[in-house]
Design a protein around this motif. Structure first.
Motif, mmCIF file in Angstrom:
data_model
loop_
_atom_site.group_PDB
_atom_site.id
_atom_site.type_symbol
_atom_site.label_atom_id
_atom_site.label_comp_id
_atom_site.label_asym_id
_atom_site.label_seq_id
_atom_site.Cartn_x
_atom_site.Cartn_y
_atom_site.Cartn_z
ATOM 1 N N GLU A 11 -15.536 -25.298 15.539
ATOM 2 C CA GLU A 11 -16.839 -25.345 14.870
ATOM 3 C C GLU A 11 -17.244 -23.970 14.350
ATOM 4 N N ALA A 12 -17.037 -22.945 15.177
ATOM 5 C CA ALA A 12 -17.416 -21.588 14.779
ATOM 6 C C ALA A 12 -16.587 -21.113 13.587
ATOM 7 N N ALA A 13 -15.296 -21.419 13.595
ATOM 8 C CA ALA A 13 -14.418 -21.010 12.504
ATOM 9 C C ALA A 13 -14.822 -21.672 11.192
ATOM 10 N N LEU A 14 -15.092 -22.958 11.244
ATOM 11 C CA LEU A 14 -15.458 -23.684 10.028
ATOM 12 C C LEU A 14 -16.822 -23.254 9.500
ATOM 13 N N ASN A 15 -17.744 -22.925 10.403
ATOM 14 C CA ASN A 15 -19.056 -22.420 9.979
ATOM 15 C C ASN A 15 -18.905 -21.081 9.263
ATOM 16 N N ALA A 16 -18.081 -20.196 9.851
ATOM 17 C CA ALA A 16 -17.871 -18.879 9.243
ATOM 18 C C ALA A 16 -17.154 -19.002 7.903
ATOM 19 N N PHE A 17 -16.149 -19.862 7.849
ATOM 20 C CA PHE A 17 -15.405 -20.080 6.607
ATOM 21 C C PHE A 17 -16.360 -20.543 5.505
ATOM 22 N N SER A 18 -17.221 -21.495 5.837
ATOM 23 C CA SER A 18 -18.153 -22.055 4.849
ATOM 24 C C SER A 18 -19.178 -21.025 4.389
ATOM 25 N N LYS A 19 -19.562 -20.139 5.297
ATOM 26 C CA LYS A 19 -20.570 -19.125 4.958
ATOM 27 C C LYS A 19 -20.079 -18.190 3.863
ATOM 28 N N TYR A 20 -18.783 -17.943 3.828
ATOM 29 C CA TYR A 20 -18.231 -16.976 2.875
ATOM 30 C C TYR A 20 -17.333 -17.630 1.831
ATOM 31 N N ASN A 21 -17.468 -18.951 1.672
ATOM 32 C CA ASN A 21 -16.668 -19.689 0.702
ATOM 33 C C ASN A 21 -17.542 -20.752 0.070
ATOM 34 N N SER A 22 -17.264 -21.084 -1.163
ATOM 35 C CA SER A 22 -18.082 -22.091 -1.850
ATOM 36 C C SER A 22 -17.800 -23.505 -1.337
ATOM 37 N N PHE A 23 -16.701 -23.671 -0.616
ATOM 38 C CA PHE A 23 -16.348 -24.990 -0.088
ATOM 39 C C PHE A 23 -17.007 -25.196 1.275
ATOM 40 N N GLU A 24 -17.688 -26.319 1.437
ATOM 41 C CA GLU A 24 -18.371 -26.633 2.685
ATOM 42 C C GLU A 24 -17.391 -27.296 3.653
ATOM 43 N N ALA A 25 -16.933 -26.515 4.634
ATOM 44 C CA ALA A 25 -15.898 -26.994 5.556
ATOM 45 C C ALA A 25 -16.450 -27.523 6.875
ATOM 46 N N THR A 26 -17.742 -27.340 7.123
ATOM 47 C CA THR A 26 -18.287 -27.725 8.435
ATOM 48 C C THR A 26 -18.095 -29.201 8.787
ATOM 49 N N PRO A 27 -18.131 -30.143 7.811
ATOM 50 C CA PRO A 27 -17.918 -31.547 8.191
ATOM 51 C C PRO A 27 -16.550 -31.819 8.816
ATOM 52 N N PHE A 28 -15.602 -30.904 8.617
ATOM 53 C CA PHE A 28 -14.265 -31.109 9.175
ATOM 54 C C PHE A 28 -14.217 -30.881 10.684
ATOM 55 N N ALA A 29 -15.307 -30.374 11.242
ATOM 56 C CA ALA A 29 -15.344 -30.165 12.691
ATOM 57 C C ALA A 29 -15.092 -31.477 13.427
ATOM 58 N N ASN A 30 -15.708 -32.549 12.945
ATOM 59 C CA ASN A 30 -15.520 -33.854 13.581
ATOM 60 C C ASN A 30 -14.105 -34.382 13.365
ATOM 61 N N VAL A 31 -13.553 -34.120 12.189
ATOM 62 C CA VAL A 31 -12.187 -34.556 11.879
ATOM 63 C C VAL A 31 -11.198 -33.903 12.840
ATOM 64 N N PHE A 32 -11.338 -32.587 13.002
ATOM 65 C CA PHE A 32 -10.415 -31.863 13.879
ATOM 66 C C PHE A 32 -10.649 -32.200 15.356
ATOM 67 N N GLN A 58 -8.516 -26.503 -0.153
ATOM 68 C CA GLN A 58 -9.581 -25.491 -0.120
ATOM 69 C C GLN A 58 -9.611 -24.742 1.212
ATOM 70 N N ILE A 59 -9.086 -25.372 2.281
ATOM 71 C CA ILE A 59 -9.094 -24.725 3.594
ATOM 72 C C ILE A 59 -7.683 -24.319 4.034
ATOM 73 N N GLU A 60 -6.768 -24.245 3.081
ATOM 74 C CA GLU A 60 -5.362 -23.952 3.385
ATOM 75 C C GLU A 60 -5.175 -22.693 4.228
ATOM 76 N N SER A 61 -5.982 -21.679 3.992
ATOM 77 C CA SER A 61 -5.789 -20.408 4.700
ATOM 78 C C SER A 61 -5.947 -20.554 6.213
ATOM 79 N N LEU A 62 -6.580 -21.637 6.642
ATOM 80 C CA LEU A 62 -6.802 -21.849 8.078
ATOM 81 C C LEU A 62 -5.700 -22.674 8.740
ATOM 82 N N ARG A 63 -4.734 -23.152 7.961
ATOM 83 C CA ARG A 63 -3.733 -24.084 8.491
ATOM 84 C C ARG A 63 -3.031 -23.547 9.750
#
Length: 222
Positions: A11-32, A58-63
């Motif tokens: 959750e923390a990683a996706l929140n930080a990623f979204s804060k500094y990227n135009s792509f909103e990644a936080t909804p993926f917390a539930n997926v993961f 859009q979130i490839e860098s986190l793979r």
């Protein structure tokens, strides 16, 4: 099963990623969280993890750092459901063989932080290098080679984030620590940064969305 610490890290990683990227990644917390919790074998979970990243480049860098989290979760939670000697079994040996090229050095750092928590030790860069990775020992020269940029630049622990960023940008492209160097050094400089301190780290970050996501993962494991 999912380890609570891993869930918070995701959750923390996706929140930080979204804060500094135009792509909103936080909804993926539930997926993961659902993926990590699934009652499936490790390779099946790995394949599912890759499907998510294949579908959302859009979130490839986190793979690969999320692969590290998947592996940490396996060691912390999934393995409890398996036989006691599973990690010494031919089945696990085959899994290790198939995933040799996966993940990053973040895995070792997270294992270290878990050990620190278990033994009530304050994490430190010198302790990580010498007591956990054993870089001074002759039989661990692979670790020395990988961590040579960190060993050579330990003085940066006392330097501003901007100086750490300058060194990170000059590391060879084939360095196994090039991507992790900045967030790792900033973390060891301050393992419990305040909101303002995180903003200062972000201001000098070479890859803000990735660097801050990794930093948040590390902080969540302390």
């Amino acid at each position: 099963m999912i380890d609570p610490k891993v869930k918070v890290a995701i959750e923390a990683a996706l929140n930080a990623f979204s804060k500094y990227n135009s792509f909103e990644a936080t909804p993926f917390a539930n997926v993961f969280a659902e993926l990590f919790s699934a009652d499936k074998d490790f390779l099946t979970k790995t394949a599912t993890l890759d499907e998510v990243f294949d579908d959302y480049p859009q979130i490839e860098s986190l793979r690969e750092v999320f692969f590290d989290l998947l592996l940490i979760n396996f060691f912390s939670a999934d393995v409890k459901k398996l036989e006691e000697d599973y990690l010494d079994s031919p089945e696990w040996e085959e899994i290790e063989e198939k995933t040799l090229d996966r993940g990053t050095e973040l895995l070792n750092l997270l294992l270290y932080l878990n050990e620190c928590a278990d033994e009530d030790i304050e994490p430190g860069l010198e302790d990580y290098l010498k007591e956990f990775l054993l870089v001074d020992e002759d039989e661990f020269q692979d670790e020395y080679r990988i961590y040579e940029p960190v060993i050579a630049n330990q003085i940066l622990i006392e330097s501003p984030a901007a100086e750490i960023s300058k060194v990170a940008s000059k590391l060879p492209e084939d360095s196994e620590l090039k991507e992790l160097f900045y967030p790792m050094m900033c973390f060891f400089q301050n393992t419990s940064p305040s909101t303002d301190e995180k903003s200062n780290i972000a201001a000098s970050a070479p890859e803000k969305e990735f660097d801050m996501a990794v930093l948040e993962i590390l902080v969540s494991f302390c």
